[in-house]
Design an enzyme around this catalytic site. Structure first.
Site, PDB file in Angstrom:
ATOM      1  N   ARG A   1       0.905  -7.312   9.971  1.00 28.90           N
ATOM      2  CA  ARG A   1       0.021  -6.514  10.827  1.00 28.90           C
ATOM      3  C   ARG A   1      -1.352  -6.404  10.153  1.00 28.90           C
ATOM      4  NH1 ARG A   1       2.586  -7.672  14.388  1.00 28.90           N
ATOM      5  NH2 ARG A   1       3.739  -6.432  15.908  1.00 28.90           N
TER       6      ARG A   1
ATOM      7  N   ASP B   1      -2.944 -14.142  10.061  1.00 33.63           N
ATOM      8  CA  ASP B   1      -2.524 -14.363  11.450  1.00 33.63           C
ATOM      9  C   ASP B   1      -2.684 -13.064  12.239  1.00 33.63           C
ATOM     10  OD1 ASP B   1      -1.356 -16.032  13.520  1.00 33.63           O
ATOM     11  OD2 ASP B   1       0.405 -14.738  13.360  1.00 33.63           O
TER      12      ASP B   1
ATOM     13  N   GLU C   1      -7.854  -6.940  16.019  1.00 30.40           N
ATOM     14  CA  GLU C   1      -7.579  -8.175  16.760  1.00 30.40           C
ATOM     15  C   GLU C   1      -7.430  -7.997  18.274  1.00 30.40           C
ATOM     16  OE1 GLU C   1      -3.777  -9.082  14.782  1.00 30.40           O
ATOM     17  OE2 GLU C   1      -2.851  -9.052  16.757  1.00 30.40           O
TER      18      GLU C   1
ATOM     19  N   HIS D   1      -2.686 -14.547  15.854  1.00 31.51           N
ATOM     20  CA  HIS D   1      -1.351 -13.946  16.023  1.00 31.51           C
ATOM     21  C   HIS D   1      -0.373 -14.932  16.688  1.00 31.51           C
ATOM     22  CE1 HIS D   1       0.449  -9.705  15.901  1.00 31.51           C
ATOM     23  NE2 HIS D   1       1.444 -10.573  15.936  1.00 31.51           N
TER      24      HIS D   1
HETATM   25  N1  LIG Z   1       2.594 -12.652  13.400  1.00 37.76           N
HETATM   26  C1  LIG Z   1       3.576 -12.589  14.263  1.00 37.76           C
HETATM   27  O1  LIG Z   1       3.611 -13.361  15.235  1.00 37.76           O
HETATM   28  C2  LIG Z   1       4.697 -11.576  14.083  1.00 37.76           C
HETATM   29  C3  LIG Z   1       5.843 -11.673  14.891  1.00 37.76           C
HETATM   30  C4  LIG Z   1       6.908 -10.780  14.685  1.00 37.76           C
HETATM   31  C5  LIG Z   1       6.812  -9.795  13.707  1.00 37.76           C
HETATM   32  N2  LIG Z   1       5.672  -9.697  12.959  1.00 37.76           N
HETATM   33  C6  LIG Z   1       5.553  -8.645  11.916  1.00 37.76           C
HETATM   34  O2  LIG Z   1       6.299  -9.015  10.770  1.00 37.76           O
HETATM   35  C7  LIG Z   1       6.629  -7.836  10.029  1.00 37.76           C
HETATM   36  C8  LIG Z   1       8.074  -7.876   9.514  1.00 37.76           C
HETATM   37  O3  LIG Z   1       8.974  -7.963  10.612  1.00 37.76           O
HETATM   38  P1  LIG Z   1      10.577  -7.977  10.379  1.00 37.76           P
HETATM   39  O4  LIG Z   1      11.197  -8.312  11.679  1.00 37.76           O
HETATM   40  O5  LIG Z   1      10.929  -8.769   9.164  1.00 37.76           O
HETATM   41  O6  LIG Z   1      10.819  -6.423  10.061  1.00 37.76           O
HETATM   42  P2  LIG Z   1      12.111  -5.773   9.401  1.00 37.76           P
HETATM   43  O7  LIG Z   1      12.163  -4.378   9.938  1.00 37.76           O
HETATM   44  O8  LIG Z   1      13.310  -6.635   9.530  1.00 37.76           O
HETATM   45  O9  LIG Z   1      11.734  -5.715   7.838  1.00 37.76           O
HETATM   46  C9  LIG Z   1      10.684  -4.951   7.316  1.00 37.76           C
HETATM   47  C10 LIG Z   1      10.997  -4.644   5.854  1.00 37.76           C
HETATM   48  O10 LIG Z   1       9.842  -3.981   5.301  1.00 37.76           O
HETATM   49  C11 LIG Z   1      10.321  -2.945   4.441  1.00 37.76           C
HETATM   50  N3  LIG Z   1       9.250  -1.976   4.240  1.00 37.76           N
HETATM   51  C12 LIG Z   1       8.804  -1.029   5.097  1.00 37.76           C
HETATM   52  N4  LIG Z   1       7.774  -0.359   4.542  1.00 37.76           N
HETATM   53  C13 LIG Z   1       7.578  -0.901   3.309  1.00 37.76           C
HETATM   54  C14 LIG Z   1       6.667  -0.638   2.251  1.00 37.76           C
HETATM   55  N5  LIG Z   1       5.741   0.302   2.336  1.00 37.76           N
HETATM   56  N6  LIG Z   1       6.758  -1.389   1.141  1.00 37.76           N
HETATM   57  C15 LIG Z   1       7.694  -2.355   1.030  1.00 37.76           C
HETATM   58  N7  LIG Z   1       8.576  -2.644   1.981  1.00 37.76           N
HETATM   59  C16 LIG Z   1       8.516  -1.934   3.117  1.00 37.76           C
HETATM   60  C17 LIG Z   1      11.550  -2.394   5.154  1.00 37.76           C
HETATM   61  O11 LIG Z   1      12.381  -1.675   4.260  1.00 37.76           O
HETATM   62  C18 LIG Z   1      12.184  -3.682   5.679  1.00 37.76           C
HETATM   63  O12 LIG Z   1      13.092  -4.235   4.739  1.00 37.76           O
HETATM   64  C19 LIG Z   1       6.301  -6.664  10.961  1.00 37.76           C
HETATM   65  O13 LIG Z   1       5.028  -6.141  10.585  1.00 37.76           O
HETATM   66  C20 LIG Z   1       6.158  -7.311  12.311  1.00 37.76           C
HETATM   67  O14 LIG Z   1       5.302  -6.564  13.128  1.00 37.76           O
HETATM   68  C21 LIG Z   1       4.635 -10.562  13.119  1.00 37.76           C
END
Ligand SMILES: NC(=O)c1ccc[n+]([C@@H]2O[C@H](COP(=O)([O-])OP(=O)(O)OC[C@H]3O[C@@H](n4cnc5c(N)ncnc54)[C@H](O)[C@@H]3O)[C@@H](O)[C@H]2O)c1
Length: 330
Positions: free
Chosen positions: A234, A258, A263, A295
């Site tokens: 994000r 990304d 954005e 993105h």
């Molecule tokens: N660019 C894209 O197209 C796209 C698409 C999907 C998801 N995303 C983003 O990818 C990211 C991860 O998604 P995911 O499905 O793996 O999520 P997820 O919930 O499976 O995993 C997130 C992890 O981050 C950890 N976490 C939370 N806060 C933290 C902190 N302050 N320090 C360290 N670790 C922390 C959690 O404990 C968890 O293990 C999200 O921000 C999501 O919005 C981006």
């Protein structure tokens, strides 16, 4: 049973059409957003499917209740733009797609890092000008790097597997370490330890209020000289102004973004004839060691198919059985 889907892109249509045929359920496809103007189009349907980052219309759930609509199924993860209290009050279940393809995002993160390490942007620019010389743009190998993964959830785990496949040393930080990964001994005890040890920092955590500007001026000052930053999570996790300063003083050797903090009005819009007012993004865009993408990390055929089919199946399950594994309102 009849469904209506909003904000349907051309690349989603074949998946909707195949599902409708196979399940013998009529699905109306609408390319517009679900807003105050289009809300009445939902009349007569059993389920509404949507995918939008903008806010949903005021009074939408009350309207659904009156119309006998049984479920709202969103084709993405985030529900921050939905009034879930109103959904509950109107007893309209909401489903989401919690994971459509973690690998899509993980693969893209690695792709971008490899491009930075081999300076492909510079070579593309040189070759376009018919300059076919190599020096001084010597590359670096991923195998020789320590990759620091922040957030080891679905996407972080997929990224770790790929980095390990390349032979890189992986270290990780997560507020809630995964027991299986813990047994591999890859976790460092603090975020500061990761910032200090990593040659590459890749973000895979959600954006919460506490994590806004996780990578700020102070964080950049703790990092190794020549670090690479990858953000497919994000935009708000990185203070863009501080990143630009760290690129200029060479603390950061390259960055792949990304997602970007401002954005929403820019990414996935055609702004060819309409300049945008964001001097920091404008400056980042012209750096040869910065890769900006709008993105698109998720944007693969597999992920899009999953987003459509999981949302449709969830809507069908709620309509037929009154439940779904993907309910966000219990
Ligand atoms: N660019 C894209 O197209 C796209 C698409 C999907 C998801 N995303 C983003 O990818 C990211 C991860 O998604 P995911 O499905 O793996 O999520 P997820 O919930 O499976 O995993 C997130 C992890 O981050 C950890 N976490 C939370 N806060 C933290 C902190 N302050 N320090 C360290 N670790 C922390 C959690 O404990 C968890 O293990 C999200 O921000 C999501 O919005 C981006």
């Amino acid at each position: 049973m009849k469904f209506i889907a909003f904000d349907v892109r051309d690349d989603e249509k074949p998946y909707f059409q195949a599902w409708a045929k196979q399940n013998k359920i009529e699905v109306t496809l609408d390319s517009g957003v679900l807003d105050e103007r289009t809300l009445k189009k939902t009349t007569g349907y059993d389920a509404v499917l949507a995918l939008q980052t903008r806010s949903y219309p005021e009074g939408m759930f009350e309207f659904f209740k009156k119309q006998g609509i049984k479920v709202l199924s969103i084709r993405n993860v985030g529900v921050d733009n939905l009034d879930l209290t109103a959904a509950k009050a109107s007893q309209i279940p909401v489903t989401n797609v919690p994971a459509y393809s973690p690998n899509a995002i993980a693969e893209f993160s690695v792709t971008q890092l490899l491009q930075l390490l081999r300076q492909t942007t510079i070579f593309r620019q040189k070759i376009a000008a018919h300059d076919f010389r190599w020096a001084p743009f010597i590359g670096e190998e991923l195998r020789s790097k320590t990759v620091g993964v922040i957030g080891t959830g679905r996407i972080g785990k997929a990224a770790i597997k790929i980095y390990q496949g390349f032979g890189a040393r992986v270290i990780a930080y997560d507020l809630y370490p995964d027991p299986k990964l813990k047994s591999q001994g890859i976790y460092v005890p603090t975020l500061a330890a990761l910032l200090q040890q990593a040659d590459v920092i890749t973000l895979h955590l959600p954006a919460t209020a506490q994590d806004c500007y996780l990578l700020d001026e102070k964080a950049f000052s703790q990092m190794k000289q020549g670090v690479y930053i990858i953000n497919t999570a994000r935009g708000i996790l990185i203070e863009s102004k501080a990143l630009l300063a760290a690129l200029k003083n060479h603390r950061v050797a390259g960055a792949a973004l990304d997602t970007y903090e401002n954005e929403n009005s820019i990414f996935n819009h055609d702004l060819r004839a309409q300049p945008f007012d964001d001097p920091i993004l404008a400056e980042l865009l012209v750096q040869p060691n910065v890769l900006i993408t709008p993105h698109i990390a998720f944007y693969t055929k597999t992920a899009v198919e999953n987003m459509v089919l999981i949302a449709l199946n969830s809507a069908k399950a709620v309509c037929q059985q009154g439940k779904s594994d993907n309910l966000v309102t219990k």
